[in-house]
Design a protein around this motif. Structure first.
Motif, PDB file in Angstrom:
ATOM      1  N   PHE A   1       3.299  -0.933  -0.851  1.00 36.61           N
ATOM      2  CA  PHE A   1       4.200  -0.071  -0.112  1.00 36.61           C
ATOM      3  C   PHE A   1       5.421  -0.714  -0.151  1.00 36.61           C
ATOM      4  O   PHE A   1       6.518   0.148  -0.173  1.00 36.61           O
ATOM      5  CB  PHE A   1       3.789   0.270   1.202  1.00 36.61           C
ATOM      6  N   GLN A   2       6.093  -1.841   0.041  1.00 37.16           N
ATOM      7  CA  GLN A   2       7.153  -2.486  -0.054  1.00 37.16           C
ATOM      8  C   GLN A   2       7.587  -2.374  -1.603  1.00 37.16           C
ATOM      9  O   GLN A   2       8.846  -2.054  -1.754  1.00 37.16           O
ATOM     10  CB  GLN A   2       7.070  -3.972   0.021  1.00 37.16           C
ATOM     11  N   MET A   3       6.544  -2.295  -2.663  1.00 38.12           N
ATOM     12  CA  MET A   3       7.254  -1.985  -3.992  1.00 38.12           C
ATOM     13  C   MET A   3       7.543  -0.621  -4.103  1.00 38.12           C
ATOM     14  O   MET A   3       8.650  -0.194  -4.707  1.00 38.12           O
ATOM     15  CB  MET A   3       5.882  -2.170  -5.074  1.00 38.12           C
ATOM     16  N   LYS A   4       6.851   0.487  -3.436  1.00 35.98           N
ATOM     17  CA  LYS A   4       7.401   1.924  -3.302  1.00 35.98           C
ATOM     18  C   LYS A   4       8.841   1.983  -2.740  1.00 35.98           C
ATOM     19  O   LYS A   4       9.499   2.803  -3.080  1.00 35.98           O
ATOM     20  CB  LYS A   4       6.315   2.678  -3.009  1.00 35.98           C
ATOM     21  N   GLU A   5       8.913   1.234  -1.746  1.00 32.94           N
ATOM     22  CA  GLU A   5      10.112   1.275  -1.070  1.00 32.94           C
ATOM     23  C   GLU A   5      11.242   0.745  -1.848  1.00 32.94           C
ATOM     24  O   GLU A   5      12.448   1.303  -1.933  1.00 32.94           O
ATOM     25  CB  GLU A   5       9.997   0.327   0.347  1.00 32.94           C
TER      26      GLU A   5
ATOM     27  N   SER B   1       4.290   0.442   5.316  1.00 32.36           N
ATOM     28  CA  SER B   1       3.906  -1.104   4.846  1.00 32.36           C
ATOM     29  C   SER B   1       3.487  -1.715   6.048  1.00 32.36           C
ATOM     30  O   SER B   1       2.536  -2.441   6.007  1.00 32.36           O
ATOM     31  CB  SER B   1       4.780  -1.744   3.678  1.00 32.36           C
ATOM     32  N   VAL B   2       4.310  -1.808   6.836  1.00 29.34           N
ATOM     33  CA  VAL B   2       4.108  -2.659   8.326  1.00 29.34           C
ATOM     34  C   VAL B   2       3.057  -2.085   9.033  1.00 29.34           C
ATOM     35  O   VAL B   2       2.093  -2.911   9.553  1.00 29.34           O
ATOM     36  CB  VAL B   2       5.607  -2.461   9.172  1.00 29.34           C
ATOM     37  N   TYR B   3       2.880  -0.849   9.252  1.00 25.19           N
ATOM     38  CA  TYR B   3       1.677  -0.175   9.967  1.00 25.19           C
ATOM     39  C   TYR B   3       0.175  -0.562   9.151  1.00 25.19           C
ATOM     40  O   TYR B   3      -0.707  -1.316   9.967  1.00 25.19           O
ATOM     41  CB  TYR B   3       1.763   1.152   9.788  1.00 25.19           C
TER      42      TYR B   3
END
Length: 180
Positions: free
Chosen positions: A26-30, A124-126
């Motif tokens: 999810f950080q990559m998608k961000e 991503s954090v969740y």
């Protein structure tokens, strides 16, 4: 009891691995979303906005370009575009369930670009927190069962395992080796 105990240990580390992998994904998608925002902003110059590239966007769901050359320079930030004419508008209905919508704007004295993009930072954090909590529970269960099998489960070790998890088990392991 050892199969259940080691099964929960394996599950704990699988949850930890999945948590970090989902966080990275999810950080990559961000990052891709931020790169797409940068690309949209870079296609904006003093002559206006080239909207032809917007059909290939994946993370930007809304773009509005305003001609603000006639707006008084003393206007507040929130009233900046109320009196301006819209030069270009783009809307996309493809929003991900796992993303948040982030609104932002940028401009100069002549043009103002307002856009809405998908953000995956919160997701991503969740995911990381959820999987780390699952790891914490499964590892604590495994360590409780291990101490119970060794007949050394006490209130002190139980609280140590709950609050310090892997470090608590490491402390138990070190003290049990030194005691014999």
């Amino acid at each position: 009891m050892k199969k259940v105990s080691y099964g929960s240990l394996y599950m704990a580390f699988i949850f930890l691995l999945v948590g970090f992998a989902s966080f990275g994904y999810f950080q990559m998608k961000e990052g891709e979303s931020l790169n797409e925002k940068r690309d949209v902003l870079s296609s904006f110059d003093s002559n206006g906005f080239d909207g032809e590239n917007l059909k290939q966007l994946s993370f930007i769901s809304s773009v509005k370009v305003y001609n603000v050359s006639a707006v008084k320079p003393n206007s507040s930030v929130f009233e900046y575009v109320k009196g301006a004419s819209t030069q270009y508008e783009y809307e996309s209905n493809s929003k991900s369930v796992l993303s948040d919508s982030i609104h932002s704007g940028s401009g100069d004295g002549k043009w103002y670009l307002e856009l809405e993009r998908e953000s995956y930072h919160s997701t991503s954090v969740y995911f990381l927190m959820a999987f780390v909590m699952l790891y914490w529970c499964f590892f604590t269960y495994w360590s409780f069962m291990k101490l119970y099998e060794d007949k050394k489960l006490t209130m002190m070790w139980g609280l140590t395992l709950v609050f310090f998890n892997l470090f608590g088990y490491y402390a138990y392991h070190i003290t049990s080796e030194s005691n014999g």
